[in-house]
Design a protein around this motif. Structure first.
Motif, mmCIF file in Angstrom:
data_model
loop_
_atom_site.group_PDB
_atom_site.id
_atom_site.type_symbol
_atom_site.label_atom_id
_atom_site.label_comp_id
_atom_site.label_asym_id
_atom_site.label_seq_id
_atom_site.Cartn_x
_atom_site.Cartn_y
_atom_site.Cartn_z
ATOM 1 N N LEU A 110 0.813 -1.208 0.000
ATOM 2 C CA LEU A 110 0.000 0.000 0.000
ATOM 3 C C LEU A 110 0.850 1.263 0.000
ATOM 4 O O LEU A 110 0.357 2.338 -0.323
ATOM 5 C CB LEU A 110 -0.934 0.007 1.219
ATOM 6 N N TRP A 117 -16.307 9.336 -1.478
ATOM 7 C CA TRP A 117 -15.336 8.352 -1.978
ATOM 8 C C TRP A 117 -14.743 8.777 -3.319
ATOM 9 O O TRP A 117 -13.624 8.385 -3.659
ATOM 10 C CB TRP A 117 -15.967 6.967 -2.085
ATOM 11 N N PHE A 142 -11.836 -1.251 -11.061
ATOM 12 C CA PHE A 142 -11.336 -1.694 -9.752
ATOM 13 C C PHE A 142 -10.601 -3.006 -9.882
ATOM 14 O O PHE A 142 -10.750 -3.742 -10.861
ATOM 15 C CB PHE A 142 -12.459 -1.758 -8.708
ATOM 16 N N GLY A 168 -6.233 -5.004 -4.663
ATOM 17 C CA GLY A 168 -5.193 -4.054 -4.288
ATOM 18 C C GLY A 168 -3.896 -4.682 -3.832
ATOM 19 O O GLY A 168 -2.917 -3.970 -3.616
ATOM 20 N N HIS A 204 -2.853 -6.560 -7.610
ATOM 21 C CA HIS A 204 -3.099 -5.600 -8.684
ATOM 22 C C HIS A 204 -3.699 -6.268 -9.913
ATOM 23 O O HIS A 204 -3.701 -5.699 -11.010
ATOM 24 C CB HIS A 204 -1.836 -4.812 -9.057
ATOM 25 N N ALA A 252 -18.259 2.622 -3.348
ATOM 26 C CA ALA A 252 -17.026 1.951 -2.935
ATOM 27 C C ALA A 252 -17.284 1.034 -1.745
ATOM 28 O O ALA A 252 -16.792 -0.100 -1.701
ATOM 29 C CB ALA A 252 -15.960 2.987 -2.585
ATOM 30 N N GLN A 258 -16.766 -2.982 -1.626
ATOM 31 C CA GLN A 258 -15.867 -3.517 -0.597
ATOM 32 C C GLN A 258 -16.608 -4.472 0.330
ATOM 33 O O GLN A 258 -16.044 -5.473 0.787
ATOM 34 C CB GLN A 258 -15.244 -2.357 0.188
ATOM 35 N N GLU A 288 -14.190 -7.501 -0.505
ATOM 36 C CA GLU A 288 -13.041 -7.553 0.392
ATOM 37 C C GLU A 288 -13.235 -8.669 1.414
ATOM 38 O O GLU A 288 -14.319 -8.819 1.984
ATOM 39 C CB GLU A 288 -12.857 -6.207 1.104
ATOM 40 N N PRO A 323 -7.157 -5.254 -0.081
ATOM 41 C CA PRO A 323 -8.197 -4.239 -0.287
ATOM 42 C C PRO A 323 -8.672 -4.224 -1.737
ATOM 43 O O PRO A 323 -7.947 -4.629 -2.653
ATOM 44 C CB PRO A 323 -7.462 -2.939 0.043
ATOM 45 N N THR A 339 -9.235 -1.851 -4.633
ATOM 46 C CA THR A 339 -8.774 -0.508 -4.961
ATOM 47 C C THR A 339 -9.187 -0.138 -6.382
ATOM 48 O O THR A 339 -9.510 -0.998 -7.200
ATOM 49 C CB THR A 339 -7.249 -0.383 -4.817
ATOM 50 N N TYR A 373 -8.580 2.153 -10.082
ATOM 51 C CA TYR A 373 -7.583 2.730 -10.978
ATOM 52 C C TYR A 373 -8.297 3.556 -12.039
ATOM 53 O O TYR A 373 -9.488 3.389 -12.293
ATOM 54 C CB TYR A 373 -6.721 1.640 -11.633
#
Length: 419
Positions: A17, A214, A347, A350, A353, A389, A393, A397, A408, A410, A412
């Motif tokens: 992170l 967010w 998304f 995280g 990637h 978000a 999540q 998550e 997480p 995340t 982009y």
């Protein structure tokens, strides 16, 4: 998991992170395999089952397409992959819901192609096999592609040069470039043009979609690693869709990526949902489609990315007759993709990637970390004050879709919005 391992995992997460990474993480420690039932078969017997399935699969694919793409395919070696890892790119829940035990085998297969394409090139290719038991005998239930770049990054594979070379090929595929081991382009480039992206980011939402807190956390810079697809290959199977494209039997059609996600979103999500539920849904539809193109086709058929009857992605080529009010509601739904916090945004996991498969469902479920976005549940969570978000999540998550329980979800950016 013992305390030392927990601390190691958390420290690893903190390191990731703290770095603005633009590519999948390399050299990550391998996951410990989740226990799988022992098939009781020798490796030789399992490989024989796989080779039999390969012959039947590609013979059937040739009949469907009317052209033979694969001359031969023979399994060279296999090994086990962690169940939790495979769930990140393949839907195994359907077996678990029915109480069907399964065994996973990651296979290196030597292909001789009549025509190389994005799904297969000459030499060693990699597939995941799901074996199940029927009437006391093991069989191959299904086979699919594998994100080899993620396998290599986590040291889960065979560790040889052929696999590392394929990992580089997969990284190029994520950018829409489909090549073979010699660098020759073997399939049409699938990357959205500047004009495609301009149409998306400059479109005007027809619904009141105010930006929530967010949105300010979304990345400003474009991440060059993620290239939005230009089109998606859809397997048309319904009578209405086949008629729309003048197909006498099941056929594959290339559909503009934005037009496709707008279509399936309007056909699967409730039109009266709160704005944040609609945003979460639009992002999930986009990423399900994106995943099906660059990671693993969900169509289950040769040369198609998605199927028109997928419960997560129902596609209707010719919309039914509707009155003016219904038509305006449908157009408003499609315009959700023009919202500043949806347009140009994707998304990912995280930690690795990598992209993962965000399933959606009509079943009402507010359970955390199921890995399946409930449409009715998203509506309820939005009414409780959750933003897009937080909704995404909530469901993904901590689920098997993610690399680790601590990974997480995340976001982009792949295109800049107007202004």
């Amino acid at each position: 998991m013992n305390m030392l391992k927990k601390l190691t995992t958390i420290l690893t997460l903190l390191v990731f992170l703290s770095i603005a990474a633009y590519s999948p993480v390399q050299g990550q420690a391998p996951q410990e395999p989740t226990a799988q039932p022992d098939s009781g078969l020798s490796k030789k017997a399992e490989i024989a089952l796989m080779d039999k399935y390969l012959v039947e699969f590609y013979e059937n694919a040739a009949k469907i397409r009317g052209v033979k793409l694969v001359e031969s395919a023979k399994t060279v070696d296999t090994k086990e992959l962690p169940i939790d890892f495979v769930k990140g790119f393949r839907n195994l829940e359907k077996f678990e819901r029915q109480g069907i035990g399964y065994v996973l085998r990651y296979a290196a297969i030597d292909f001789k192609m009549a025509q190389e394409n994005r799904y297969g090139i000459n030499g060693i290719n990699y597939r995941i096999f799901v074996l199940t038991k029927e009437n006391g005998n093991w069989k191959v239930a299904e086979m699919g592609l594998v994100p080899v770049d993620q396998v290599v990054a986590q040291n889960l594979g065979f560790g040889d040069n052929a696999e590392r070379e394929m990992a580089d090929i997969y990284k190029d595929q994520a950018k829409g470039i489909f090549r073979n081991r010699q660098g020759k382009i073997v399939d049409r480039l699938n990357v959205a043009t500047e004009e495609d992206l301009k149409k998306e980011v400059e479109g005007k939402p027809l619904l009141p979609l105010p930006e929530e807190k967010w949105s300010s956390l979304l990345p400003v810079r474009i991440n060059p690693y993620y290239k939005r697809p230009q089109f998606i290959k859809v397997l048309m199977t319904t009578t209405e869709n086949k008629q729309a494209f003048a197909c006498e039997s099941d056929c594959v059609q290339e559909i503009d990526f934005l037009a496709y996600i707008q279509n399936v979103f309007a056909n699967t999500w409730p039109k009266d949902a709160p704005p944040e539920a609609l945003k979460a849904g639009a992002l999930a539809v986009k990423m399900y489609s994106w995943f099906s193109i660059v990671v693993n086709p969900t169509a289950g058929q040769m040369n198609a990315d998605v199927i028109d009857t997928d419960p997560s992605q129902k596609y209707v080529a010719t919309p039914p007759a509707m009155d003016e009010e219904e038509r305006k509601k449908t157009e408003a739904m499609m315009s959700v993709f023009f919202s500043p916090d949806v347009a140009g945004i994707g998304f990912k996991d995280g930690l690795s990637h990598g992209l993962f498969l965000p399933l959606t469902s009509d079943q009402r479920d507010l359970t955390w970390a199921t890995g399946i976005l409930s449409r009715p549940g998203a509506v309820e969570l939005a009414k409780q004050g959750k933003d897009a978000a937080e909704i995404l999540q909530h469901y993904f998550e901590g689920s098997d879709r993610m690399e680790e329980a601590v990974a997480p979800l995340t976001f982009y950016r792949y295109a800049k919005t107007a202004g």
